[in-house]
Design a protein around this motif. Structure first.
Motif, short mmCIF file in Angstrom:
data_model
loop_
_atom_site.label_atom_id
_atom_site.label_comp_id
_atom_site.label_asym_id
_atom_site.label_seq_id
_atom_site.Cartn_x
_atom_site.Cartn_y
_atom_site.Cartn_z
N TYR A 108 -6.09 -23.72 5.37
CA TYR A 108 -6.58 -22.78 4.05
C TYR A 108 -6.75 -23.95 2.82
O TYR A 108 -7.10 -23.29 1.96
N SER A 150 -10.19 -24.51 1.80
CA SER A 150 -10.86 -23.29 1.37
C SER A 150 -12.13 -23.99 0.13
O SER A 150 -11.90 -24.93 -0.47
N LYS A 151 -13.27 -23.36 0.23
CA LYS A 151 -14.19 -23.67 -0.63
C LYS A 151 -14.01 -23.48 -2.16
O LYS A 151 -14.52 -24.24 -2.99
N ALA A 169 -10.88 -16.34 -3.77
CA ALA A 169 -10.33 -16.91 -2.34
C ALA A 169 -9.61 -16.11 -1.77
O ALA A 169 -9.76 -16.03 -0.41
N GLU A 185 -11.65 -13.16 -0.09
CA GLU A 185 -12.38 -13.80 0.99
C GLU A 185 -11.48 -13.93 2.09
O GLU A 185 -11.59 -13.32 3.33
N GLU A 186 -10.11 -14.44 2.01
CA GLU A 186 -9.43 -14.53 2.99
C GLU A 186 -8.70 -13.37 3.73
O GLU A 186 -8.74 -13.24 4.77
N ARG A 195 -13.57 -12.88 5.15
CA ARG A 195 -14.94 -13.24 4.37
C ARG A 195 -15.88 -12.32 4.62
O ARG A 195 -17.19 -12.74 4.12
N ILE A 208 -3.51 -19.73 -1.52
CA ILE A 208 -4.53 -19.03 -0.70
C ILE A 208 -3.93 -18.93 0.72
O ILE A 208 -4.19 -18.04 1.55
#
Lengths: 488, 422
Positions: A107, A110-111, A224, A227-228, A232, A352
């Motif tokens: 994780y 993550s972007k 983030a 999204e998680e 997403r 995250i």
């Protein structure tokens, strides 16, 4: 020292203070943190190993909940640095068998973490090259013709600056200008103009920082976690974020402007201050090539975030922009390395991972189902009550920590109540920035207080007014604006 | 009542007092067999002691530095005898028993010079068994004036030196520790005419010693002008402090110590001592009152008053030391006590410090003085635990532990609150 006395060899000349309380008391107070940590970890170990999971919660969920509770206490008390707590969370998840290590540590990739990294590198470049200071000085010099316009210039400069870089960095950048102005205008400690300038600094940074995801780490972190938690399926884009927050920011800017206007400056002439700023600008010399190149890269980057953020990804644009800085020889790696807050990046990675564990084990849903009363079934009431919790917590702890603490269970709760998770995310992330009342709440307020003009009680009184208006603004978003744009 | 020679020889407390006051004759083959060669009249370390002193370890771990220079001890009844490597002290009286002692070989410390500045170690300090005293500067502005303390033997034979390089002092400690079980470094400084009592000069030395060794540091200075310097003395690493009033009687203090009396004043001494007890650990503040320079009743009154203040009274006897013949101090009135009076005094000293629950670990094993710890020898049998405690605290482990505990106390008590203005 008399002429005959020998000169002591060179050494540190330290001033000491002796703590004369009973030694046991001194020991306890000095080791308070360690004792609390030992007790906390003792309870954690006992509960995770000896207490059976409650009904409706899996063993993995129970352990995740224990880790979450441990981190919540650590984040709230700062017994460990925020980043360390997050890293600890990341390693406890596989250690207690909640999920495999590869997945937990994965994780961190993550972007959003890379978006934060890129944004911080750009901010470090702005600080290192002196571009940010130059822009701030020139803007205040240009628009601060009268005392009121001077205050307005600082207020709007801080707000605008916080839209493109961390509000903490903006506050630190503008503070020396405020100090210079106060000195040039010979403002006394009780000066209303001094207070207005200090408040303009703090409020401008806080309010402006709420408009975009660049104003601080909490926005990217919230996205983030969103999204998680939704696999997403749901996210918030660069412009979307600003669109969701805009009315609230406008309301707060107006409130702040009124409050600042009520602080009547005791002087009418700012020519001395402008002269001081002029000297400051002269001392900086003309804009260097690397400042110009950086300005160009920043304009292109912000444009790309706004126009192509969804397609290319905020993180990708940020990293490419950083690469461009190095390619153009605007900064060296050493300069970036020195100015980068690595702790923030580590903190987000861990938070995250924890939020993902909360979501995947069902711990988030379980805890929120038990904490929120049935009377809060109405989505608006639910979101506003969470907003109040976030506002209170953010005065006492880091706003990112509040996001990490509140958002995972909130998202789980929203799933069961049928609320758009983006609305839930915004309802948490926006009030976490309302750190108007206490200097400990955010560096911007602390720096404003450090000028010596506003007292802590003045900060609290005026901050309370802004908090009330902030809550009203969120209520407006929840009841009127978000339904209007289809978010709720 | 007169104590019999046999009683004296059997009692390390009496024997130490007698040997320190009257000296020890080392004659004939004993002189030849003595480890190292006594350098009578040598001027090497006249600051603290002379080569004419001999370090002995008497029974019950009692260290004593005794004069052996023939012109000072010719009338002493005590003789050093030996049988091979076994040394003993006996007396001239018929059937006088022999008390086994250990002769501490003369330290090579006195034969060496510092690496950096080339000053003989003997000029910057002295080592007598576990007692190490160093003076980074031997300047004292009273020395060359009429303000000089009448009993002071410092600086008559050696040139004054300014603050030595810190590395010299660290080297001196290292050399002394290599040979002896040094448990504390005593750093002394004279009157420098400054408000700080001289501690500012000592600060880098103390810091360096603390950085390199697990060892206690005691500072022997004059009281500073304001109490902030006392905080700083503790903060910089001193574990114990001495502000030596030397005489309790105000008139005699002004007469014998005219410099300190005029510039600092007796009241300031007492104020500083009282304040220091709120900063330093129990037993960490002490004050010397010289026995024999004022009536014993005055010394006793001072001893009781100091103990009540929380200050450990240290009662050195005015005696031949540092190679000086006390007959040279012609203008100093003498109130020489008998051995029985000294016994009663030290017994009461021990009772006073016990009554006031003062720590004694920081004033022990001073070979040149009968310490309050050694005063226990005059106050009847000790309990098992106290004996064990005393023995344990004298071991290498005990010494290290007490230094570390003392550092821990400082770490808890002291907070750095910024830097002083340059």
């Amino acid at each position: 020292m008399t002429p005959d006395a020998p000169e002591p060899p060179e050494g540190r000349r330290v001033r000491y203070e002796i703590d004369r309380r009973p030694l046991t008391l001194v020991l306890l107070s000095r080791l308070r943190g360690q004792i609390m940590l030992a007790a906390l970890f003792g309870v954690f170990a006992a509960v995770t190993t000896a207490v059976a999971p409650p009904e409706g919660l899996s063993a993995a969920g129970w352990k995740t909940l224990c880790i979450f509770a441990l981190c919540a206490v650590l984040w709230a008390t700062s017994l460990l640095p925020l980043a360390m707590t997050s890293l600890l969370a990341m390693c406890l998840v596989p250690l207690l068998g909640v999920m495999p290590a590869e997945q937990a540590y994965g994780y961190f990739g993550s972007k959003v973490v890379f978006f934060i990294l890129g944004a911080l590198m750009l901010a470090a470049a702005m600080a290192r090259t002196g571009l940010s200071t130059r822009v701030a000085t020139v803007v205040v010099r240009r628009f601060g013709k009268t005392p009121r316009r001077l205050v307005a210039a600082v207020f709007l400069l801080c707000a605008a600056g916080s839209c493109v870089m961390s509000e903490h960095a903006v506050a630190a950048m503008v503070l020396p200008i405020i100090v210079d102005l106060g000195r040039a205008l010979r403002l006394e400690g009780r000066s209303l103009l001094g207070k207005a300038l200090a408040f303009a600094l703090a409020w401008g940074c806080i309010i402006g920082g709420s408009l975009t995801v660049l104003g601080g780490g909490r926005g990217p972190l919230a996205i983030a976690i969103l999204e998680e938690a939704t696999g997403r399926a749901s996210s918030i884009g660069f412009l979307e974020y600003s669109l969701f927050a805009l009315p609230m920011v406008l309301i707060l800017l107006a409130t702040g402007a009124v409050l600042l206007y009520r602080l009547r400056p005791e002087i009418a002439d700012t020519s001395v201050a402008l002269q001081a700023l002029e000297e400051r600008i002269r001392a900086m010399g003309k804009a260097t090539g690397r400042e110009r190149a950086l300005a160009l890269v920043m304009v292109v980057t912000v444009g790309a975030w706004a126009l192509a953020g969804h397609e290319l990804g905020l993180d990708t644009i940020a990293i490419i922009a950083c690469a461009a800085l190095f390619a153009l020889r605007v900064v060296t790696w050493r300069e970036i390395e020195d100015g980068l807050g690595w702790g923030i990046i580590l903190m987000y990675g861990g938070a995250i991972a924890l939020s993902a564990a909360m979501s995947s084990t069902g711990a988030g849903a379980w805890i929120t189902a038990r904490l929120v009363p049935a009377t809060f079934d109405a989505p608006e009431v639910l979101l506003l009550s969470l907003c109040v919790v976030a506002m209170v917590l953010t005065e006492l702890m880091s706003n990112s920590a509040v996001v990490a603490l509140l958002l995972p269970p909130t998202l789980a709760l929203c799933q069961t109540h049928g609320i758009d998770p983006r609305a839930a995310t915004m309802a948490i992330v926006l009030p976490t920035n309302f750190a108007f009342m206490l200097p400990i709440a955010t560096p911007a307020t602390a720096l404003a207080m450090s000028t010596g003009y506003p007292t802590s009680s003045e900060i609290a009184r005026k901050g309370f007014i802004l908090d009330v208006f902030g809550f009203a603004a969120v209520a407006f978003l929840v009841f009127v604006y978000w339904p209007l744009i289809g978010l709720l | 009542m007169t104590l019999a020679v046999a009683q004296i020889l059997a009692h390390p407390g009496f024997l130490k007092l007698e040997l320190m006051r009257r000296g020890l004759r080392v004659e004939g083959d004993s002189l030849a067999a003595l480890p190292g060669t006594p350098r009578f009249g040598a001027t090497g370390h006249a600051l603290f002691g002379s080569a004419g002193d001999l370090d002995l370890e008497l029974p019950r771990g009692t260290f004593a530095t005794v004069p052996i220079e023939p012109r000072l001890v010719e009338r002493s009844p005590y003789r050093l005898v030996h049988d091979g490597d076994v040394w003993a002290v006996t007396a001239d009286a018929a059937d006088a028993p022999r008390t086994r002692v250990k002769v501490v070989p003369p330290s090579s410390f006195f034969a060496q010079r510092t690496a950096e500045s080339g000053v003989p170690f003997g000029q910057i300090g002295t080592v007598h068994g576990p007692y190490l005293a160093l003076s980074p500067t031997n300047r004292c502005q009273f020395l060359a004036t009429s303000d000089r303390c009448r009993f002071c033997g410092v600086g008559q034979k050696v040139a004054a030196h300014d603050a030595l390089p810190v590395d010299d002092i660290v080297e001196a400690v290292r050399v002394a520790r290599a040979e002896h079980d040094v448990n504390m470094v005593h750093l002394s400084v004279g009157w420098l005419g400054t408000d700080d009592g001289g501690v500012q000069v000592l600060e880098p030395y103390i810091a360096a010693i603390k950085r390199h060794f697990d060892i206690l540091v005691a500072v022997d200075a004059l009281p500073p002008k304001d109490d902030g310097w006392i905080d700083r003395t503790y903060g910089m690493g001193a574990d114990a402090i001495s502000y030596n009033l030397e005489l309790w009687d105000p008139a005699l203090f002004a007469q014998i110590c005219p410099g300190p009396a005029r510039v600092i004043g007796r009241e300031r001494f007492l104020e500083a001592l009282g304040y220091a007890t709120t900063v330093f650990p129990s037993g960490g503040v002490n004050c010397h009152l010289i026995v024999g320079l004022e009536p014993l009743a005055s010394t006793r009154a001072g001893m009781e008053a100091l103990a009540r203040m929380g200050v450990v009274p240290v009662l050195p006897v005015y005696r031949p030391f540092k190679g000086r013949d006390l007959r040279a101090d012609g203008d100093v009135a003498r109130f020489e006590p008998t051995l029985e009076e000294l016994r009663d005094l030290y017994r009461d000293l021990h009772r006073a410090v016990r009554r006031e629950k003062l720590g004694l670990g920081l004033v022990r094993d001073l070979a040149t003085v009968t310490t309050p710890v050694e005063a226990r020898l005059f106050s009847g049998p000790e309990g098992l635990f106290r004996r064990l405690g005393h023995r344990l605290s004298g071991t290498r482990f005990g010494r290290r532990t007490s230094a570390r505990l003392s550092d821990l106390r400082r770490a808890l008590r002291v907070r750095e609150v910024g830097l002083l203005d340059p």
